[in-house]
Design a protein around this motif. Structure first.
Motif, PDB file in Angstrom:
ATOM      1  N   THR A  82       0.828  -1.209   0.000  1.00  0.00           N
ATOM      2  CA  THR A  82       0.000   0.000   0.000  1.00  0.00           C
ATOM      3  C   THR A  82       0.857   1.250   0.000  1.00  0.00           C
ATOM      4  OG1 THR A  82      -1.784  -1.149   1.171  1.00  0.00           O
ATOM      5  CG2 THR A  82      -1.777   1.257   1.271  1.00  0.00           C
ATOM      6  N   LEU A  83       1.898   1.250   0.836  1.00  0.00           N
ATOM      7  CA  LEU A  83       2.787   2.409   0.910  1.00  0.00           C
ATOM      8  C   LEU A  83       3.507   2.640  -0.415  1.00  0.00           C
ATOM      9  CD1 LEU A  83       4.116   4.652   2.610  1.00  0.00           C
ATOM     10  CD2 LEU A  83       5.796   2.965   3.389  1.00  0.00           C
ATOM     11  N   LEU A  84       3.977   1.572  -1.023  1.00  0.00           N
ATOM     12  CA  LEU A  84       4.726   1.689  -2.274  1.00  0.00           C
ATOM     13  C   LEU A  84       3.864   2.190  -3.435  1.00  0.00           C
ATOM     14  CD1 LEU A  84       6.841  -1.589  -2.089  1.00  0.00           C
ATOM     15  CD2 LEU A  84       7.760   0.738  -2.151  1.00  0.00           C
ATOM     16  N   ASN A  85       2.552   2.129  -3.271  1.00  0.00           N
ATOM     17  CA  ASN A  85       1.655   2.526  -4.357  1.00  0.00           C
ATOM     18  C   ASN A  85       0.734   3.686  -3.976  1.00  0.00           C
ATOM     19  OD1 ASN A  85       1.965   0.330  -6.618  1.00  0.00           O
ATOM     20  ND2 ASN A  85       1.965  -0.795  -4.672  1.00  0.00           N
ATOM     21  N   ASP A  86       1.008   4.315  -2.843  1.00  0.00           N
ATOM     22  CA  ASP A  86       0.162   5.402  -2.369  1.00  0.00           C
ATOM     23  C   ASP A  86       0.632   6.729  -2.948  1.00  0.00           C
ATOM     24  OD1 ASP A  86      -1.937   6.383  -0.323  1.00  0.00           O
ATOM     25  OD2 ASP A  86      -0.155   7.595   0.116  1.00  0.00           O
ATOM     26  N   ALA A  87      -0.263   7.407  -3.661  1.00  0.00           N
ATOM     27  CA  ALA A  87       0.127   8.627  -4.369  1.00  0.00           C
ATOM     28  C   ALA A  87       0.609   9.710  -3.417  1.00  0.00           C
ATOM     29  CB  ALA A  87      -1.052   9.126  -5.200  1.00  0.00           C
ATOM     30  N   LYS A  88      -0.087   9.883  -2.289  1.00  0.00           N
ATOM     31  CA  LYS A  88       0.295  10.932  -1.337  1.00  0.00           C
ATOM     32  C   LYS A  88       1.702  10.685  -0.800  1.00  0.00           C
ATOM     33  CE  LYS A  88      -0.848  12.736   3.293  1.00  0.00           C
ATOM     34  NZ  LYS A  88       0.354  12.224   3.949  1.00  0.00           N
ATOM     35  N   ASN A  89       1.983   9.473  -0.346  1.00  0.00           N
ATOM     36  CA  ASN A  89       3.292   9.171   0.224  1.00  0.00           C
ATOM     37  C   ASN A  89       4.383   9.199  -0.837  1.00  0.00           C
ATOM     38  OD1 ASN A  89       3.162   8.449   3.215  1.00  0.00           O
ATOM     39  ND2 ASN A  89       1.405   7.326   2.420  1.00  0.00           N
ATOM     40  N   LEU A  90       4.083   8.741  -2.051  1.00  0.00           N
ATOM     41  CA  LEU A  90       5.070   8.796  -3.128  1.00  0.00           C
ATOM     42  C   LEU A  90       5.412  10.242  -3.475  1.00  0.00           C
ATOM     43  CD1 LEU A  90       3.769   5.926  -5.429  1.00  0.00           C
ATOM     44  CD2 LEU A  90       5.964   5.964  -4.219  1.00  0.00           C
TER      45      LEU A  90
END
Length: 464
Positions: free
Chosen positions: A300-308
């Motif tokens: 989820t983290l690796l594909n989360d737009a906000k975190n990216l």
């Protein structure tokens, strides 16, 4: 038989003193047949409590334990803090006579800077100033499966060799001391400070970001306070951090009755003779309580737009900064996961060939990265000063060491706390962007309190 500082080195120092007409720092480095930086730290609790530091890098290939302050630098308001440390270091180097150029040995300064030297200082941080560093009397360096002792002594014209003998006798006494376990203490108070105020500030910042498209991110931090039924032990803090917080730097900086400590995953700058390297750590999510749940959260983290997007700001800023100072700058491949016990982050590295770059010049340019300040940097810092009703002190700022030949390493002091007598103040922050939900961001900061809550024995909310 005990260690003996060579009289020939002492005589060389005296000759240098005469030729330069000023005091000399005699810095003797010798390899110990056996030793442990952590064990020496514990042995020196009686003699040097309140005047010790400990450092362990993320890879656990380097440990430093410093005892006593042979030279101390406190940067006052209005001074250029990075220049102040550079000037002191260069002055001491000019006055140093040593037998070694071993990295992380000899005349090593350890300490940290304040996060923001334009912010009003709160009482708990006053004794640290805008920067606080010291050169230890004794430094134990563990690296490459070897252990070194550095002895740093200021000599004046009237000093004779008996001064050196007295210092070495003091070392032998410490090295022979029994370690007495500090008593366990219990957490009896847990107070989350100003949550409603923080939520209002986060809401205001979201509105500001929505109305100002040129601003991408502002990091807001908050505090919590713990109270204990006895005095906190640096030795126990280190032991707990080593046991619980793998893949993290471990640091302790004592300053009288105050101790700043933490277990941070984030390298700001590593410098050797030829290379500079920084790490891009941003974006976060909790750990799962099973391997499968953890993998889902990581994906989820690796594909989360906000975190990216947050991570991208950090990568671009660090890359641009390194290109100002280095040649052949390289950025690692796509973001990977950096996993700690309670949190996982997006992680990349940026490195380059050093050339003539001064370590503290690069450090100044890197701080604060978008991970701790926001982006654009200047505008984000202005918002923080307006909306964050607290003094971060050394939280989120560079902490680490630098040796006489401008080599060293600094981390970003997150996952950290300030202990004062029987109390501790914990710090945590998160990046606010235009589509942030303040309540969710508040929950993220709660996750980031977890590492120090574990270390100190506070109430930890286990992941689900």
């Amino acid at each position: 038989m005990g260690l003996t500082l060579p009289i020939e080195l002492f005589e060389q120092a005296k000759r240098t003193m005469i030729s330069q007409n000023e005091n000399v720092l005699l810095s003797w480095v010798t390899e110990l047949e056996e030793g442990s930086a952590k064990h020496i730290f514990d042995q020196a609790s009686g003699a040097f409590k309140g005047e010790r530091f400990f450092w362990q890098n993320k890879e656990r290939t380097l440990r430093l334990s410093g005892l006593g302050a042979m030279d101390q630098l406190k940067v006052e308001r209005g001074q250029d803090r990075f220049l102040a440390l550079h000037t002191r270091k260069e002055q001491v180097l000019r006055q140093t006579v040593t037998n070694s150029e071993e990295m992380a040995c000899g005349a090593v300064y350890f300490g940290g800077f304040s996060f923001d030297d334009e912010h009003d200082t709160s009482p708990e941080w006053e004794k640290f100033g805008e920067g606080f560093f010291y050169l230890p009397l004794f430094l134990v360096t563990e690296k490459d499966d070897r252990c070194y002792l550095s002895v740093n002594i200021w000599l004046s014209a009237d000093d004779v060799y008996s001064k050196v003998e007295a210092v070495m006798a003091q070392w032998e006494k410490i090295a022979a001391a029994e370690v007495t376990a500090d008593p366990e203490v219990a957490c009896i108070l847990e107070e989350r400070l100003a949550e409603d105020t923080w939520l209002r500030a986060a809401t205001d910042v979201v509105t500001l970001l929505q109305e100002a498209p040129d601003m991408q991110k502002v990091v807001l931090a908050r505090r919590m306070r713990l109270g204990f039924d006895g005095f906190l032990s640096s030795s126990r803090m280190i032991a707990h951090m080593e046991e619980q917080q793998g893949n993290s730097y471990c640091f302790v900086l004592e300053n009288g009755a105050s101790t700043f400590f933490g277990a941070t995953p984030e390298r700001l700058l590593l410098a050797d003779e030829e290379k500079l390297e920084s790490a891009c750590v941003a974006g976060s999510i909790a750990r799962g309580d099973t391997e499968n749940a953890d993998a889902i959260l990581g994906s989820t983290l690796l594909n989360d737009a906000k975190n990216l997007a947050e991570h991208h700001f950090v990568v671009e800023m660090i890359k641009a900064t390194m290109e100002r100072f280095c040649e052949d700058v390289e950025v690692s491949a796509n973001p990977m996961l950096l996993k700690n016990r309670d949190i996982q982050h997006l992680y990349m590295t940026v490195s380059g060939r050093r050339g003539e770059a001064g370590m503290l010049d690069v450090l100044r340019a890197l701080h604060p990265t978008p991970a701790l300040g926001g982006w654009p940097q200047r505008e984000a810092m202005t918002v923080i000063r307006l909306k964050e009703e607290m003094d971060r002190g050394f939280y989120g700022a560079p902490i680490g060491w630098i040796d006489s030949l401008d080599r060293g390493e600094f981390a970003v002091a997150i996952r950290s706390a300030l202990a004062i007598d029987t109390n501790a103040i914990l710090y945590a922050g998160c990046g606010i962007v235009a589509d942030s939900v303040p309540a969710e961001e508040l929950a993220e900061t709660a996750i980031k309190f977890q590492p120090m809550l574990r270390v100190l024995g506070g109430k930890v909310h286990e992941r689900t």
